[in-house]
Design a protein around this motif. Sequence first.
Motif, PDB file in Angstrom:
ATOM      1  N   ASN A  36     -40.896  11.744   3.234  1.00  0.00           N
ATOM      2  CA  ASN A  36     -39.718  11.475   2.586  1.00  0.00           C
ATOM      3  C   ASN A  36     -39.238  10.379   2.050  1.00  0.00           C
ATOM      4  N   TYR A  39     -39.745   8.366  -1.204  1.00  0.00           N
ATOM      5  CA  TYR A  39     -38.901   8.909  -2.739  1.00  0.00           C
ATOM      6  C   TYR A  39     -37.599   8.033  -2.938  1.00  0.00           C
ATOM      7  N   CYS A 235     -46.950  29.783   6.607  1.00  0.00           N
ATOM      8  CA  CYS A 235     -45.869  29.089   6.031  1.00  0.00           C
ATOM      9  C   CYS A 235     -44.749  29.964   5.255  1.00  0.00           C
ATOM     10  N   TRP A 598     -56.255  16.691 -10.555  1.00  0.00           N
ATOM     11  CA  TRP A 598     -55.478  18.156 -10.053  1.00  0.00           C
ATOM     12  C   TRP A 598     -55.240  18.739 -11.329  1.00  0.00           C
ATOM     13  N   ASP A 674     -51.757  30.838  -6.755  1.00  0.00           N
ATOM     14  CA  ASP A 674     -51.404  29.977  -7.987  1.00  0.00           C
ATOM     15  C   ASP A 674     -51.370  30.805  -9.194  1.00  0.00           C
ATOM     16  N   MET A 704     -50.121  29.918  -1.373  1.00  0.00           N
ATOM     17  CA  MET A 704     -49.498  28.462  -1.952  1.00  0.00           C
ATOM     18  C   MET A 704     -49.630  28.728  -3.577  1.00  0.00           C
ATOM     19  N   SER A 707     -48.752  23.998  -6.962  1.00  0.00           N
ATOM     20  CA  SER A 707     -48.494  22.702  -6.367  1.00  0.00           C
ATOM     21  C   SER A 707     -48.771  22.549  -4.953  1.00  0.00           C
ATOM     22  N   ASN A 709     -47.374  23.320  -2.287  1.00  0.00           N
ATOM     23  CA  ASN A 709     -46.202  22.369  -1.676  1.00  0.00           C
ATOM     24  C   ASN A 709     -45.320  23.413  -0.536  1.00  0.00           C
ATOM     25  N   GLY A 710     -44.800  22.770   0.172  1.00  0.00           N
ATOM     26  CA  GLY A 710     -44.209  23.280   1.449  1.00  0.00           C
ATOM     27  C   GLY A 710     -45.200  23.105   2.790  1.00  0.00           C
ATOM     28  N   GLN A 714     -49.171  19.501   1.172  1.00  0.00           N
ATOM     29  CA  GLN A 714     -49.685  18.389   0.313  1.00  0.00           C
ATOM     30  C   GLN A 714     -50.186  17.329   1.205  1.00  0.00           C
ATOM     31  N   LYS A 715     -49.703  17.188   2.529  1.00  0.00           N
ATOM     32  CA  LYS A 715     -50.113  15.917   3.142  1.00  0.00           C
ATOM     33  C   LYS A 715     -51.750  16.501   3.732  1.00  0.00           C
TER      34      LYS A 715
END
Length: 730
Positions: A36, A39, A235, A598, A674, A704, A707, A709-710, A714-715
């Motif tokens: 974070n 950003y 998740c 992507w 997706d 997921m 994106s 994400n969560g 993404q890492k």
Amino acid sequence: MNIFKTLASAAAIMLAAHVSAAGVADYTDIDRYLGNERYAQSPKAFTYMADGNFYLQLTPDGTKVVKYDTRTAKEVETLIDLTHTRETTLQHIEGFTMSADGTKMLVWRNAQSIYRRSFSAEYFFYDTRTRILKPLSTEHARQQAPLFSPNGRMVAFVADNNIYIKKLDFGTETAVTTDGVKNCIINGVPDWTYEEEFTTSSSMAWAPDDATLCYIKYNETDVPMFTFPIYEGSCRPDPAYALYPGQFTYKYPVAGQKNSVVSVHSFDVDNRKTKTIELPDSRIEYIPRIAYAYSPDRLVVTTLNRAQTRMELYSVNPKSTVAKSLLVEEYSAWLTPATYEDIRFFPESFVITSSRTGYDHLYQYSYAGVLERQITSGDFDVTAYYGYDAKRDVHYYQSTATGAINRVVSRIDRKGKVTQLTPSEGTASATFSPDKAFYTIRYSNTTTPPVYTLYAASSDKQIKVLEDNAALKARYADIPGREFFTMQSDGVTLNGYILRAPGFDASKRHPVVMFQYSGPGSQQVLNDWSIGWMNWYAARGYVIVCVDGRGTGGRGRAFMDVVYKNLGHYESIDQIAAARYAAQLPYVDPSRIGLHGWSYGGYETLMAASQPDAPYAAAVAVAPVTDWRYYDTVYAERYMLTPQENEDGYRQSAPLNRVKDVKCPLLIMHGTADDNVHFSNTVEYVGRAEGAGRWCDMLLFPNMDHSINGCGAQKVVFARMLDYFDRNMR
């Protein structure tokens, strides 16, 4: 491939050719580039009051909405304090909207996403004079897309696919429609395809005199259903699917299939009568927008044919339902979305964006459909229109006037005099108060994080720097910016950039990771600020190269139109030319060039890697389209027409038909939930490859979306990609 390994931290399953790294924890520097702290900060979101002299902000704890003076940024008063409301008590709210007269407010909590832009929530209305707070509806627990009437005394909203009107003075609730049924009829809000591809989340419009509500009805009965599985996951786990997977089913028209049948209706608030507005053209397939144009007798309905090459605007009297053609705009390829999504209405005229000269420019028309003037001109694209200041008789816009990699904000007067409000180099955008008296500029370049500055439009005088991100700039002061370059492909000049590490050793040969998106009208090569995975890879010894090939935006229609009905062809030629360019650099090892993308970039990664002369040592595609026959009607047909009209184009443009030609190691990553580019794209690709006696590596992300994400997912994406390039190019 003979090893399966569980990556619990991302709830993912990976099929790998070699023993994998243990996971994200192996990379102790990852947070600097993907955490974070990278950003940029932006000013706390605010909403202008109607006159622009004041703005409103929700406090960080979600308990108050405070009014501020725009010129001084000083607090004026608190409009709502949840500790001092009457009738209803809430602990916090997540957002708000104001009525035009500033006396009433809609607030919401417990928002739940529906698709990319839409959500439902528990809404309440608040009277700032009496401090009374009440539920918007007592009949429906959750509402969607509420819309104040111009006088602020009514709210139209959607619940369970039907439209309702709440009369705030009397507390009564009237059903405008009753035929809404899930997966059949939607009233007042768009279906998935409209929301995703026409960037809209509401399909209702109040008449200026509050007497009529107009809306679009979507009949998606004949649209095919699409279903994908839902797992328990780790998740945000759902125990309901612990033993047996569930499923998510929705209407999704793939290329060539039936779309929702759309129609426009008007509802008379007093007599509660609904009329259907018939539009006199059988070619109409889409209605992206409806909007009143400063008269209760003038509803402007925007229509498109299925190929999206012809837009016709109709001026409709909602009471008589008489529709007259106002404007027809046609183009030899597709109309750019700005043409039909960003039409601005003013009391005596309206402004559209058109590509008719080969570049996107602004044109002003009367409500008789007569062209009054071309507002902007030149060999550059207008990339955003901010509106018209009637007091000063000037228009504000963003453009590529100083080069495709830059974005400048300008003002143009009646005589055509242009005043540039931002630096020539870099990327600037603007937000304006409703009366155009104030504007905020967001500016960045490759070495400067975003700076937000508030100005008074009358003098262009700076009022206040709202956020300068000085701490962020200092934190990453050691990281070099992008180095821009141009190169040739098929005799066409392309823009690109190179990213290298601090203290880069040019005497050694380095591996390269090429990154691209490549979608029509998109751009990655921009003079703006970004910190992310590319900087991380550069710090670990990679040279990052990004080139915008033909079809991308900011350079006029001729550069973009070449890909029409033939996606993936010229993009691949240009990406391979870019790889050849990189290979000639003295500090690059030509045997170690990788490619990544992507979404559309994932698609183009597969296309480029399958070319006979592809020079890649490895490729990584995330959430790729593998055949445009699998993607939605609006997007796929905008560029390819239907499969029935362009059979050869679809066949040639499908990576699915080129699996035998991929010679380098290939990793595909995809989220199983997706809803945009379905995971089935990857399943079909892998299946086709295995059927041909070939294989690729794969990393799946259960539950997921597009994106990925969560929960740190993404890492995992970028750590796994780094690991893959390390194993195949080190």
